[in-house]
Design a protein around this motif. Structure first.
Motif, PDB file in Angstrom:
ATOM      1  N   TRP A  86     -52.381 -21.501 -34.852  1.00  0.00           N
ATOM      2  CA  TRP A  86     -52.818 -22.365 -33.743  1.00  0.00           C
ATOM      3  C   TRP A  86     -53.374 -21.543 -32.601  1.00  0.00           C
ATOM      4  O   TRP A  86     -54.428 -21.863 -32.046  1.00  0.00           O
ATOM      5  CB  TRP A  86     -51.638 -23.209 -33.243  1.00  0.00           C
ATOM      6  CG  TRP A  86     -52.021 -24.103 -32.096  1.00  0.00           C
ATOM      7  CD1 TRP A  86     -52.536 -25.358 -32.187  1.00  0.00           C
ATOM      8  CD2 TRP A  86     -51.938 -23.802 -30.692  1.00  0.00           C
ATOM      9  NE1 TRP A  86     -52.774 -25.867 -30.923  1.00  0.00           N
ATOM     10  CE2 TRP A  86     -52.421 -24.936 -29.997  1.00  0.00           C
ATOM     11  CE3 TRP A  86     -51.502 -22.701 -29.967  1.00  0.00           C
ATOM     12  CZ2 TRP A  86     -52.485 -24.981 -28.598  1.00  0.00           C
ATOM     13  CZ3 TRP A  86     -51.569 -22.741 -28.578  1.00  0.00           C
ATOM     14  CH2 TRP A  86     -52.051 -23.875 -27.908  1.00  0.00           C
ATOM     15  N   TYR A  88     -54.614 -18.425 -32.514  1.00  0.00           N
ATOM     16  CA  TYR A  88     -55.911 -17.816 -32.822  1.00  0.00           C
ATOM     17  C   TYR A  88     -57.032 -18.851 -32.730  1.00  0.00           C
ATOM     18  O   TYR A  88     -58.103 -18.591 -32.162  1.00  0.00           O
ATOM     19  CB  TYR A  88     -55.895 -17.214 -34.232  1.00  0.00           C
ATOM     20  CG  TYR A  88     -55.319 -15.826 -34.340  1.00  0.00           C
ATOM     21  CD1 TYR A  88     -55.372 -14.907 -33.283  1.00  0.00           C
ATOM     22  CD2 TYR A  88     -54.722 -15.401 -35.538  1.00  0.00           C
ATOM     23  CE1 TYR A  88     -54.851 -13.637 -33.407  1.00  0.00           C
ATOM     24  CE2 TYR A  88     -54.198 -14.121 -35.659  1.00  0.00           C
ATOM     25  CZ  TYR A  88     -54.267 -13.240 -34.597  1.00  0.00           C
ATOM     26  OH  TYR A  88     -53.750 -11.980 -34.731  1.00  0.00           O
ATOM     27  N   CYS A  89     -56.787 -20.035 -33.284  1.00  0.00           N
ATOM     28  CA  CYS A  89     -57.821 -21.069 -33.280  1.00  0.00           C
ATOM     29  C   CYS A  89     -58.117 -21.552 -31.867  1.00  0.00           C
ATOM     30  O   CYS A  89     -59.284 -21.778 -31.502  1.00  0.00           O
ATOM     31  CB  CYS A  89     -57.405 -22.250 -34.150  1.00  0.00           C
ATOM     32  SG  CYS A  89     -57.346 -21.883 -35.906  1.00  0.00           S
ATOM     33  N   ARG A  90     -57.076 -21.722 -31.058  1.00  0.00           N
ATOM     34  CA  ARG A  90     -57.290 -22.190 -29.687  1.00  0.00           C
ATOM     35  C   ARG A  90     -58.074 -21.150 -28.875  1.00  0.00           C
ATOM     36  O   ARG A  90     -58.969 -21.496 -28.101  1.00  0.00           O
ATOM     37  CB  ARG A  90     -55.940 -22.494 -29.038  1.00  0.00           C
ATOM     38  CG  ARG A  90     -55.999 -23.068 -27.627  1.00  0.00           C
ATOM     39  CD  ARG A  90     -56.822 -24.345 -27.523  1.00  0.00           C
ATOM     40  NE  ARG A  90     -56.330 -25.460 -28.259  1.00  0.00           N
ATOM     41  CZ  ARG A  90     -55.819 -26.567 -27.733  1.00  0.00           C
ATOM     42  NH1 ARG A  90     -55.701 -26.673 -26.419  1.00  0.00           N
ATOM     43  NH2 ARG A  90     -55.443 -27.575 -28.512  1.00  0.00           N
ATOM     44  N   TYR A  92     -60.146 -18.912 -30.169  1.00  0.00           N
ATOM     45  CA  TYR A  92     -61.495 -18.886 -30.753  1.00  0.00           C
ATOM     46  C   TYR A  92     -62.326 -20.062 -30.254  1.00  0.00           C
ATOM     47  O   TYR A  92     -63.518 -19.924 -29.961  1.00  0.00           O
ATOM     48  CB  TYR A  92     -61.362 -18.937 -32.275  1.00  0.00           C
ATOM     49  CG  TYR A  92     -62.667 -18.868 -33.038  1.00  0.00           C
ATOM     50  CD1 TYR A  92     -63.192 -17.645 -33.422  1.00  0.00           C
ATOM     51  CD2 TYR A  92     -63.347 -20.038 -33.394  1.00  0.00           C
ATOM     52  CE1 TYR A  92     -64.393 -17.582 -34.144  1.00  0.00           C
ATOM     53  CE2 TYR A  92     -64.531 -19.979 -34.110  1.00  0.00           C
ATOM     54  CZ  TYR A  92     -65.054 -18.758 -34.478  1.00  0.00           C
ATOM     55  OH  TYR A  92     -66.237 -18.702 -35.188  1.00  0.00           O
ATOM     56  N   ARG A  93     -61.696 -21.201 -30.114  1.00  0.00           N
ATOM     57  CA  ARG A  93     -62.416 -22.437 -29.784  1.00  0.00           C
ATOM     58  C   ARG A  93     -62.695 -22.589 -28.296  1.00  0.00           C
ATOM     59  O   ARG A  93     -63.674 -23.254 -27.918  1.00  0.00           O
ATOM     60  CB  ARG A  93     -61.591 -23.636 -30.291  1.00  0.00           C
ATOM     61  CG  ARG A  93     -62.293 -24.974 -30.194  1.00  0.00           C
ATOM     62  CD  ARG A  93     -61.571 -26.019 -31.016  1.00  0.00           C
ATOM     63  NE  ARG A  93     -60.282 -26.385 -30.485  1.00  0.00           N
ATOM     64  CZ  ARG A  93     -60.077 -27.340 -29.582  1.00  0.00           C
ATOM     65  NH1 ARG A  93     -61.105 -28.014 -29.079  1.00  0.00           N
ATOM     66  NH2 ARG A  93     -58.846 -27.643 -29.181  1.00  0.00           N
ATOM     67  N   LEU A 104     -61.119 -15.704 -36.404  1.00  0.00           N
ATOM     68  CA  LEU A 104     -61.219 -16.889 -37.266  1.00  0.00           C
ATOM     69  C   LEU A 104     -60.727 -16.577 -38.674  1.00  0.00           C
ATOM     70  O   LEU A 104     -60.002 -17.385 -39.274  1.00  0.00           O
ATOM     71  CB  LEU A 104     -62.655 -17.386 -37.299  1.00  0.00           C
ATOM     72  CG  LEU A 104     -62.915 -18.579 -38.228  1.00  0.00           C
ATOM     73  CD1 LEU A 104     -62.037 -19.769 -37.851  1.00  0.00           C
ATOM     74  CD2 LEU A 104     -64.393 -18.969 -38.193  1.00  0.00           C
ATOM     75  N   ALA A 107     -56.987 -16.540 -38.750  1.00  0.00           N
ATOM     76  CA  ALA A 107     -56.437 -17.904 -38.698  1.00  0.00           C
ATOM     77  C   ALA A 107     -56.548 -18.587 -40.058  1.00  0.00           C
ATOM     78  O   ALA A 107     -55.599 -19.248 -40.514  1.00  0.00           O
ATOM     79  CB  ALA A 107     -57.171 -18.715 -37.633  1.00  0.00           C
ATOM     80  N   LYS A 108     -57.677 -18.437 -40.711  1.00  0.00           N
ATOM     81  CA  LYS A 108     -57.873 -19.059 -42.018  1.00  0.00           C
ATOM     82  C   LYS A 108     -56.922 -18.465 -43.063  1.00  0.00           C
ATOM     83  O   LYS A 108     -56.366 -19.188 -43.896  1.00  0.00           O
ATOM     84  CB  LYS A 108     -59.339 -18.890 -42.452  1.00  0.00           C
ATOM     85  CG  LYS A 108     -60.291 -19.744 -41.636  1.00  0.00           C
ATOM     86  CD  LYS A 108     -61.739 -19.308 -41.761  1.00  0.00           C
ATOM     87  CE  LYS A 108     -62.310 -19.533 -43.132  1.00  0.00           C
ATOM     88  NZ  LYS A 108     -63.782 -19.208 -43.170  1.00  0.00           N
ATOM     89  N   GLU A 158     -55.533 -27.765 -35.424  1.00  0.00           N
ATOM     90  CA  GLU A 158     -56.399 -26.915 -34.602  1.00  0.00           C
ATOM     91  C   GLU A 158     -57.442 -26.207 -35.456  1.00  0.00           C
ATOM     92  O   GLU A 158     -58.614 -26.109 -35.067  1.00  0.00           O
ATOM     93  CB  GLU A 158     -55.555 -25.898 -33.829  1.00  0.00           C
ATOM     94  CG  GLU A 158     -56.317 -25.115 -32.781  1.00  0.00           C
ATOM     95  CD  GLU A 158     -56.821 -25.947 -31.616  1.00  0.00           C
ATOM     96  OE1 GLU A 158     -57.751 -25.477 -30.920  1.00  0.00           O
ATOM     97  OE2 GLU A 158     -56.301 -27.060 -31.394  1.00  0.00           O
ATOM     98  N   LEU A 159     -57.044 -25.713 -36.628  1.00  0.00           N
ATOM     99  CA  LEU A 159     -58.024 -25.073 -37.499  1.00  0.00           C
ATOM    100  C   LEU A 159     -59.039 -26.089 -38.009  1.00  0.00           C
ATOM    101  O   LEU A 159     -60.235 -25.774 -38.148  1.00  0.00           O
ATOM    102  CB  LEU A 159     -57.324 -24.378 -38.673  1.00  0.00           C
ATOM    103  CG  LEU A 159     -58.231 -23.631 -39.657  1.00  0.00           C
ATOM    104  CD1 LEU A 159     -59.091 -22.581 -38.946  1.00  0.00           C
ATOM    105  CD2 LEU A 159     -57.400 -22.975 -40.764  1.00  0.00           C
ATOM    106  N   VAL A 162     -61.861 -26.297 -35.705  1.00  0.00           N
ATOM    107  CA  VAL A 162     -62.748 -25.135 -35.686  1.00  0.00           C
ATOM    108  C   VAL A 162     -63.704 -25.137 -36.876  1.00  0.00           C
ATOM    109  O   VAL A 162     -64.898 -24.849 -36.732  1.00  0.00           O
ATOM    110  CB  VAL A 162     -61.923 -23.832 -35.661  1.00  0.00           C
ATOM    111  CG1 VAL A 162     -62.822 -22.613 -35.817  1.00  0.00           C
ATOM    112  CG2 VAL A 162     -61.132 -23.732 -34.367  1.00  0.00           C
TER     113      VAL A 162
END
Length: 429
Positions: A86, A88-90, A92-93, A104, A107-108, A158-159, A162
């Motif tokens: 979460w 990392y995605c937040r 990144y976004r 990214l 996160a994946k 969250e992912l 993204v």
């Protein structure tokens, strides 16, 4: 003028225009300093976890990380895996400087590990998650609670935002439906049978987390999504407000299902960090709904009150646990100063100040800011230590463990950076 003397100055000075002008200049200068420091701290914390926590062989993240970044245990805690995905995605976004391929991809990879191993195939429910896994994904421990599942939901939702994965978003929503059933209808799927001496309890952590998930699943989405969870959001707020006890003079961590005070140590327990976190959750809810009464309650009861009883006047910092009647709490670590309540206080106070512009809230923010940034950051090795003694010395110097991962510190720094940006932009205008 020192910010800690502002209240005296305001009390003695009768020139309101002078007060406002001085506060405006001082706050803009100080907040710009805070913003620069917080931004640099966030960069350093992200870098620490990018360098030390990724498991390139099995996927997912190492979270038991020592002071210098070395892994001291390869167990993987599901709720911390979800939190890191979460986070990392937040990042990144929402912040351009973190819109980087390696963030990214991490996160994946973390989400793939969770989807493959976190859910318990042997459970009576296909949605029950393990609490702890081996490095290669074998279940070690299951908790009879909802928190692994909560952070699984946050990670997947969250992912999905993204990478625009509707199946992943649907998976998050389906697990959310299971959580709602466990909490509101039948908890037996959690493996927690009702024992004859066990009193049904409203623990504040549960409605808090569900309210957090309501925001996660509806933020920025269409009216239909908001309507889907509107009733649940209101239920969560009502459950949280039950914890305002003793004629509004205390926030208690556990109350009965009907909102009455419970007997014994559990009933007297206070957790200032949880109250503060609930406070800014309520502030977000009030901002979205326009409910000024909730905003008032959030600030007075869930932010100012816990800081009043939770702050150690002798040594500074926030206590971990307290007993409302002054007995020694049964939690052995009660007088420690952990990292996360201070993170919640920073968010809560800055958010409250941004919504009200009350100078005393800014003063308290700076008090917590000065304590936090003079005690927790490890300037030599990076990241923050997590656990201080009452006197403020480091007791446990690891950077990650079963309860501390890549979440509270970066979430706090990210949210404070963005709140400060908004405040400074309003000042410039």
């Amino acid at each position: 003028m020192d910010y800690m003397n502002l209240s005296t100055f305001i009390h003695l000075c009768h020139d309101q225009q002078l007060i406002l002008e001085l506060l405006d200049v001082m706050s803009a200068t100080k907040l710009q300093e805070c913003r620069q420091h917080i931004s640099a701290q966030l960069d350093g914390v992200v870098d620490f976890w990018l360098r030390h926590s990724h498991d390139a062989e099995y996927g997912g993240f190492f979270t038991c990380i020592g002071r210098d970044g070395k892994v001291y245990d390869d167990l993987k805690y599901v709720w911390l895996q979800g939190r890191q995905v979460w986070m990392y995605c937040r990042l990144y976004r929402t912040l351009e400087r973190f819109h980087r391929p390696e963030i990214l991809e991490a996160a994946k990879a973390g989400a793939a590990f969770l989807r493959k191993f976190a859910r318990m195939s042997s459970s009576s429910s296909p949605w029950k998650c393990a609490f702890c896994l081996t490095r290669d994904g074998k279940a070690v421990k299951v908790q009879r609670s909802i928190f692994s599942e909560c952070f699984y939901i946050m990670a997947m939702d969250e992912l999905s935002r993204v990478i625009a994965d509707q199946d992943m978003q649907l998976e998050a929503e389906q697990m959310m439906e299971q959580l709602i059933y466990w909490v509101q209808v039948d908890p037996s799927g959690l493996g927690r049978p009702r024992l004859p001496g066990d009193v049904a309890t409203n623990s504040m952590a549960v409605p808090m987390m569900l309210l957090c998930l309501v925001r996660q699943l509806t933020e920025g989405r269409d009216h239909e999504a908001a309507q889907k969870y509107r009733e649940l959001g209101s239920w969560c707020v009502a459950q949280i407000l039950q914890h305002v006890q003793r004629a509004g003079t205390a926030i208690l961590e556990n109350v009965s299902e009907s909102g009455a005070e419970l007997p014994g140590s559990a009933g007297r327990l206070q957790n200032p960090g949880h109250a503060l976190e609930a406070g800014w959750f309520l502030l977000q809810f009030s901002a979205e709904t326009g409910d000024k009464e909730i905003q008032k309650t959030a600030i007075e009861k869930f932010i100012e009150l816990p800081l009043e009883y939770g702050w150690d006047r002798e040594h500074g910092g926030l206590f971990y646990f307290l007993d409302v009647d002054g007995h020694c709490p049964t939690q052995l670590e009660w007088n420690m100063k952990p990292w996360w309540p201070h993170c919640e206080a920073l968010i809560a106070l800055l958010m409250a100040y941004s919504q009200t512009k009350r100078p005393e809230l800014l003063q308290r923010f700076l008090q917590v800011y000065d304590y936090s940034f003079s005690h927790f950051p490890d300037e030599k090795n990076g990241e923050w230590v997590g656990y201080l003694s009452r006197e403020g010395s480091t007791v446990l110097d690891f950077k990650g463990g079963p309860f501390k991962g890549f979440f509270h510190v970066p979430r706090c720094l990210l949210m404070c950076e963005r709140l400060l940006d908004d405040l400074l932009q309003m000042h410039d205008e």
